[in-house]
Design a protein around this motif. Structure first.
Motif, mmCIF file in Angstrom:
data_model
loop_
_atom_site.group_PDB
_atom_site.id
_atom_site.type_symbol
_atom_site.label_atom_id
_atom_site.label_comp_id
_atom_site.label_asym_id
_atom_site.label_seq_id
_atom_site.Cartn_x
_atom_site.Cartn_y
_atom_site.Cartn_z
ATOM 1 N N TYR A 54 -3.738 7.735 67.252
ATOM 2 C CA TYR A 54 -5.118 6.947 67.319
ATOM 3 C C TYR A 54 -5.556 6.086 66.376
ATOM 4 N N ASP A 55 -6.097 5.268 66.848
ATOM 5 C CA ASP A 55 -6.779 4.146 65.784
ATOM 6 C C ASP A 55 -8.041 4.736 65.116
ATOM 7 N N ARG A 56 -8.730 5.288 65.836
ATOM 8 C CA ARG A 56 -9.792 6.201 65.343
ATOM 9 C C ARG A 56 -9.979 7.534 65.959
ATOM 10 N N ILE A 57 -10.529 8.508 64.649
ATOM 11 C CA ILE A 57 -10.692 9.877 65.299
ATOM 12 C C ILE A 57 -12.187 10.067 65.137
ATOM 13 N N LEU A 58 -12.906 10.310 66.075
ATOM 14 C CA LEU A 58 -14.454 10.298 66.195
ATOM 15 C C LEU A 58 -14.914 11.851 66.452
ATOM 16 N N PHE A 59 -15.684 12.410 65.204
ATOM 17 C CA PHE A 59 -16.094 13.574 65.391
ATOM 18 C C PHE A 59 -17.642 13.642 65.902
ATOM 19 N N PHE A 60 -18.120 14.509 66.601
ATOM 20 C CA PHE A 60 -19.339 14.995 66.879
ATOM 21 C C PHE A 60 -19.458 16.380 67.103
ATOM 22 N N LEU A 61 -19.223 16.937 66.164
ATOM 23 C CA LEU A 61 -19.129 18.550 66.166
ATOM 24 C C LEU A 61 -20.183 19.123 65.277
ATOM 25 N N ARG A 62 -20.425 20.094 64.905
ATOM 26 C CA ARG A 62 -21.484 21.006 64.568
ATOM 27 C C ARG A 62 -21.170 20.793 62.771
ATOM 28 N N PHE A 63 -22.219 20.184 62.194
ATOM 29 C CA PHE A 63 -22.275 20.079 60.583
ATOM 30 C C PHE A 63 -21.781 21.067 60.052
ATOM 31 N N LYS A 64 -22.411 22.265 60.188
ATOM 32 C CA LYS A 64 -22.283 23.560 59.551
ATOM 33 C C LYS A 64 -20.734 23.919 59.540
ATOM 34 N N GLN A 65 -20.008 23.721 60.266
ATOM 35 C CA GLN A 65 -18.431 23.592 60.674
ATOM 36 C C GLN A 65 -17.812 22.607 59.686
ATOM 37 N N GLU A 66 -18.273 21.414 59.775
ATOM 38 C CA GLU A 66 -17.468 20.439 58.888
ATOM 39 C C GLU A 66 -17.696 20.747 57.427
ATOM 40 N N VAL A 67 -18.792 20.985 56.998
ATOM 41 C CA VAL A 67 -18.959 21.145 55.425
ATOM 42 C C VAL A 67 -17.912 22.328 54.782
#
Length: 322
Positions: A54-67
């Protein structure tokens, strides 16, 4: 440009048309992650993803899980994060300051933020931030030409700590005016309810940006009475007081302008029509999806060296930042 687009499987707001619009403007591998996958991104990538494709990996996920998964997220190449809640970084809530700290840990990632002023503040902090506004689902939300038998209403949640200012304002307004505060199911129920409302109260008190329901109400032909987020935000969005929406900064000011609109129904109709035309031309998900893809195209910042002095310095920065 080939994009891996990871989104939340369980989400209260229906954003399928936004995802579809993104996919229409790039080679897109769209995947819905359930709560378990979001809690274990390392395991999901190990099982399901070849990141080199992939040229880009785009996250639109729950912030509390990201952190909670910074160590792994730092290893994701060509990372872009789409974020509609970064305004919580700058208000009094459980996420105050946490977006800034998170983005400092991944300074090479691009952040696409839905608030103009929020984006500018992130950029001042050194984040590679790009502004793309919220919008509305043009395939679902429209003016049905129905009788508007509810004069003044708000549709949405008042329970979150982030919405505490919203609840205070609505309670005060409800004590003075015949205000309906309600919630609906997503989809047809929401569409039909918006089409019954003449004046929709946007009560995003202290948030610094306009929430999605403002665009949705305008699309359905309501006169939007919106808490004023400031001249800079309004100019960025094309919002003009008493032309395509009605801005207020107190319940008293809202009541004064409401009295003007009640006395001049033609003015109210013009404002509703101008607002509807603005969001139809600028803020449909079809257009917003295209803008998200364009925001991803420019070269990303080079990632920091893994390990060695660079890694040690980043750990020290995180410790000092708390």
């Amino acid at each position: 440009m080939k994009v891996l687009f990871l989104v939340q499987k369980e989400q209260r707001v229906i954003l399928d048309r936004l995802y579809q619009a993104v996919a229409e403007h790039c080679e897109c591998d769209l995947r819905w992650l359930d709560s378990a996958d979001q809690r274990d991104l390392r395991g999901y990538f190990r099982r399901e993803v070849n990141a080199s494709q992939y040229d880009r990996i785009l996250f639109f996920l729950r912030f509390k899980q990201e952190v909670r998964q910074v160590a792994f997220i730092r290893s994701v190449p060509n990372l872009v994060i789409l974020e509609h809640d970064a305004y919580q970084n700058y208000i009094d809530c459980k996420y105050t300051g946490k977006f800034s700290r998170h983005y400092r840990n991944i300074p090479w990632a691009r952040v696409i933020s839905s608030g103009f002023q929020v984006t500018e503040r992130l950029r001042q902090e050194g984040v590679d931030a790009v502004f793309v506004a919220k919008g509305y689902d043009q395939t679902l939300l429209r003016d049905l030409g129905a009788e508007r038998d509810i004069e003044l209403a708000f549709v949405g949640s008042t329970n979150s700590v982030a919405y505490s200012g919203r609840k205070v304002l609505l309670d005060e307004l409800g004590a003075r005016e015949n205000l309906l505060v309600t919630r609906t199911k997503s989809g047809e129920d929401y569409l039909n309810t918006l089409n019954r409302i003449r004046f929709f109260v946007g009560a995003d008190v202290g948030m610094g940006e306009y929430m999605i329901k403002n665009f949705e109400a305008m699309a359905c032909g309501c006169v939007l009475l919106a808490w004023d987020q400031g001249e800079v935000e309004n100019q960025a969005l094309g919002f003009v007081d008493m032309h395509n929406l009605v801005l207020y900064r107190s319940v008293e000011q809202l009541q004064e302008k409401l009295a003007v609109l009640r006395a001049d129904p033609q003015l109210a109709r013009r404002i509703a029509l101008n607002g509807q035309q603005l969001v139809q031309s600028q803020y449909s998900f079809a257009r917003i999806g295209e803008q998200i893809v364009e925001a991803m195209r420019p070269a990303l910042r080079p990632a920091a060296l893994r390990g060695g002095l660079g890694e040690w310095w980043l750990r020290l920065r995180r410790a000092l930042a708390g």
